[in-house]
Every structure is written in structure tokens, then in C-alpha cells.
Design a protein around this motif. Sequence first.
Motif, PDB file in Angstrom:
ATOM      1  N   LYS A   1       0.835  -1.217   0.000  1.00 41.22           N
ATOM      2  CA  LYS A   1       0.000   0.000   0.000  1.00 41.22           C
ATOM      3  C   LYS A   1       0.862   1.258   0.000  1.00 41.22           C
ATOM      4  O   LYS A   1       0.538   2.254   0.670  1.00 41.22           O
ATOM      5  CB  LYS A   1      -0.997   0.012   1.181  1.00 41.22           C
TER       6      LYS A   1
ATOM      7  N   THR B   1     -10.211 -12.207   6.080  1.00 41.97           N
ATOM      8  CA  THR B   1     -10.888 -12.688   4.882  1.00 41.97           C
ATOM      9  C   THR B   1     -10.416 -14.085   4.484  1.00 41.97           C
ATOM     10  O   THR B   1     -11.217 -14.945   4.150  1.00 41.97           O
ATOM     11  CB  THR B   1     -10.654 -11.695   3.725  1.00 41.97           C
ATOM     12  N   THR B   2      -9.111 -14.306   4.487  1.00 42.13           N
ATOM     13  CA  THR B   2      -8.584 -15.629   4.124  1.00 42.13           C
ATOM     14  C   THR B   2      -8.689 -16.547   5.335  1.00 42.13           C
ATOM     15  O   THR B   2      -8.175 -16.219   6.402  1.00 42.13           O
ATOM     16  CB  THR B   2      -7.118 -15.511   3.665  1.00 42.13           C
TER      17      THR B   2
ATOM     18  N   GLY C   1      -4.478 -13.910   7.924  1.00 40.93           N
ATOM     19  CA  GLY C   1      -3.842 -12.900   8.763  1.00 40.93           C
ATOM     20  C   GLY C   1      -4.214 -13.087  10.222  1.00 40.93           C
ATOM     21  O   GLY C   1      -5.207 -13.724  10.541  1.00 40.93           O
TER      22      GLY C   1
ATOM     23  N   ASP D   1       0.986   3.270  -2.142  1.00 39.44           N
ATOM     24  CA  ASP D   1       0.200   4.373  -2.728  1.00 39.44           C
ATOM     25  C   ASP D   1      -0.347   5.304  -1.648  1.00 39.44           C
ATOM     26  O   ASP D   1      -0.707   6.444  -1.931  1.00 39.44           O
ATOM     27  CB  ASP D   1      -0.940   3.802  -3.596  1.00 39.44           C
TER      28      ASP D   1
ATOM     29  N   SER E   1      -3.952  -9.215   9.412  1.00 33.24           N
ATOM     30  CA  SER E   1      -5.102  -9.255   8.515  1.00 33.24           C
ATOM     31  C   SER E   1      -5.275  -7.890   7.837  1.00 33.24           C
ATOM     32  O   SER E   1      -5.160  -6.863   8.482  1.00 33.24           O
ATOM     33  CB  SER E   1      -6.363  -9.604   9.316  1.00 33.24           C
ATOM     34  N   GLY E   2      -5.507  -7.902   6.542  1.00 29.16           N
ATOM     35  CA  GLY E   2      -5.817  -6.667   5.825  1.00 29.16           C
ATOM     36  C   GLY E   2      -4.626  -5.949   5.197  1.00 29.16           C
ATOM     37  O   GLY E   2      -4.794  -4.918   4.548  1.00 29.16           O
TER      38      GLY E   2
ATOM     39  N   SER F   1      -4.259  -9.817  -2.060  1.00 28.94           N
ATOM     40  CA  SER F   1      -4.229  -8.880  -3.199  1.00 28.94           C
ATOM     41  C   SER F   1      -2.900  -8.980  -3.933  1.00 28.94           C
ATOM     42  O   SER F   1      -2.859  -8.962  -5.171  1.00 28.94           O
ATOM     43  CB  SER F   1      -4.416  -7.438  -2.716  1.00 28.94           C
TER      44      SER F   1
ATOM     45  N   GLY G   1      -2.929  -6.987   2.746  1.00 33.83           N
ATOM     46  CA  GLY G   1      -2.978  -7.158   1.287  1.00 33.83           C
ATOM     47  C   GLY G   1      -2.238  -8.392   0.785  1.00 33.83           C
ATOM     48  O   GLY G   1      -1.817  -8.433  -0.367  1.00 33.83           O
ATOM     49  N   LYS G   2      -2.128  -9.408   1.609  1.00 37.72           N
ATOM     50  CA  LYS G   2      -1.434 -10.639   1.197  1.00 37.72           C
ATOM     51  C   LYS G   2      -2.116 -11.257  -0.024  1.00 37.72           C
ATOM     52  O   LYS G   2      -1.468 -11.577  -1.016  1.00 37.72           O
ATOM     53  CB  LYS G   2      -1.422 -11.658   2.362  1.00 37.72           C
TER      54      LYS G   2
ATOM     55  N   ALA H   1      -0.108  -3.305  -4.393  1.00 37.82           N
ATOM     56  CA  ALA H   1      -0.892  -4.250  -5.203  1.00 37.82           C
ATOM     57  C   ALA H   1      -1.936  -3.475  -5.995  1.00 37.82           C
ATOM     58  O   ALA H   1      -2.248  -3.807  -7.130  1.00 37.82           O
ATOM     59  CB  ALA H   1      -1.560  -5.286  -4.309  1.00 37.82           C
TER      60      ALA H   1
END
Length: 285
Positions: free
Chosen positions: A105, A190-191, A210, A107, A158-159, A164, A161-162, A134
Motif C-alpha cells: 500500500k 478474509t482468508t 492474517g 500508494d 489481517s488486511g 491482493s 494485502g497478502k 498491489a
Amino acid sequence: MNLRIDHYGEIVARIKGKKLRPVCGDYVIAEPILNEPEWLIQSICHRDNELTRPDSRGRKEVLAANLSCVVVMAAAEPKPDWFVVDRYLAAAEIIGAEGIVVFNKSDLVSATEKAKVVLDEYRKIGYSVLLCSAKNAINMELLSAELKGKTAIIVGQSGVGKSSVINNLISEAEQRTGELSDSSREGKHTTANSVMLNLPDGGAVIDSPGVRDYAPTIESAQDVNRGFREIYERSQQCRFANCKHLREPGCSVKDAAAGQEISERRYESYKRLMSSSQKLSDKFG
Ligand SMILES: Nc1nc2c(ncn2[C@@H]2O[C@H](COP(=O)(O)OP(=O)(O)OP(=O)(O)O)[C@@H](O)[C@H]2O)c(=O)[nH]1
Ligand SMILES: [Mg+2]
Ligand SMILES: [Zn+2]
């Protein structure tokens, strides 16, 4: 008879018995089942190494096996927990896998700028550190080159971006990704299960779930010492060979941390991990 057939395609297999628990990265002995499309996994081959963490009930859970590389991911958000990064890097040292730090991230510029001081600490002690996005596909080819031919797992909060990043590295990958929570800006787990995917240029990468708070089962003081490479190196100069770098006289590590030759933040992580490993060994003797 020592029969070994390496199967390079994909098969669907069942596991023989309840006790057998293969994980991502395992080599297994499997046999086709007569008149059925599925194979049967008979046994798991010797593991060169395994990355473990405690499950929700505090029991040791093997995340993956036979790893050559552990990619520890942090990101501009959720707020980096560098203690998590230190613990994974220590686990990588102990199992003899290469640790790499990836900051995703990039960005999100201002949070990325803030993280650079810490990222430089990791660079200084010899870790590869890579900034990527990503979202904007920045530095993905660098990461791809770094992972080529390796068996790597991506771990981290968690979160970050693994999933992504993996979707970006592997065009056929369809790993589910999830927004951060609006209020806490934390990941939503999520995963749920680790998944291993082949990399286009050779090697494989494992997406992992995560964690909120990862505590690797580093049980001995010696292992904690080995887990922090700059501390381990410096410990050769301590007065006592078995110095734990806590309150011993003539401790070169403590001096180095006070003189900022060793990062004080890393030294704090070391002490936290040392004290939790001591609690573990007091508990289990
Ligand atoms: N701004 C920005 N957002 C990103 C970037 N990479 C991923 N995200 C977002 O971050 C959120 C979390 O991404 P995931 O890939 O699901 O994170 P994860 O690390 O796999 O999370 P878990 O599976 O819960 O461990 C999603 O909303 C992504 O779209 C990035 O480079 N920049
Ligand atoms: Mg994920
Ligand atoms: Zn010492």
C-alpha cells in the motif's frame, strides 16, 4: 523398496485417518484409489522445517512446511504492528528460511513515509525490504523476481494485502480479498485457510490467514537469541557466553542498544519475546 514417484499435476486426494494433517508445502505419499477419481494420502514425508503458531486454544498449529522463504508483510494500513514483523522474522531465522520484509500500500504516501524509519532498520541488519502497491501494481515484478524458484509463505496482519499481492503476482489466482473495517481500519480475516499456488516463473507462494496477534512458539531463550540476527551477532562480545542480554553485567547487546548501534525498538521486541518464552518454559518446565 524405496519407491518415489513425483507427481507434478494436480490431484484430488483424501486423507487416510484423522491423525494425518498435511499442510501447505508438505510432500506426501499418495496412491490412486481403484475405480475412483480420488487419491489417498497415506503419509507425510519428513519435513525440513515447519512454521508454527498457536491456534485460538494455544495449541501449536503448523502453518506450512518445507519453506525456503517467509515474506513478512506490513502495510500503510492497518497500522503496522512491528512486533508481529519481528516475531515472524525471528521464526524465519529459527527454521532456517530467508526472511523478507514487504511493505504494501505504498500508494498511501504519508503512512508509507512514516514507516520508512523502521523499514531502514530492517535493511541495516541485512533483510531485503521491498515497498509495493498491489493496487497500483508497483514493484510487483521486483517481488516476483525475489520469489522466483522459492517456496515462500506470505504472512502478516489481517488486511495488509497478502491475497491482493498474490492475485497480482499470479494472473490465474482468485484469492478472495476484503475491505478493512470502516471504524477500526483493521482487516476482517478474509482468508480462512492457507493455499499454495505455483508462481509463473517457478517456485510457489502460500497465502495465509492474517492474524490479530501472532505469538510464534519460540520456546527457548536460545531460540529467541538466534531469532534476532543483529543481537545474536553482537552476543559474541558479551562477558558471559550464556548472556540473555537482560540484566547481566558486561552485556555488549545492552550497550549497543543504548548507543543506538542496535535498534532500541528491536531490542524491546527481543525482551518481550524473551519474557514470554521464559513464562512458557516456567509453565512447561
Ligand atoms: N490502497 C491500497 N489498498 C490495498 C492494496 N492492496 C490491498 N489493498 C486493499 O486492502 C484490503 C485488504 O486486502 P486483502 O488482500 O484482503 O488482505 P489480506 O492480507 O489478504 O487479509 P486477510 O486475508 O484478512 O489476512 C482490500 O480492501 C484491498 O483492496 C494497496 O496496494 N493499496
Ligand atoms: Mg487474505
Ligand atoms: Zn548480553
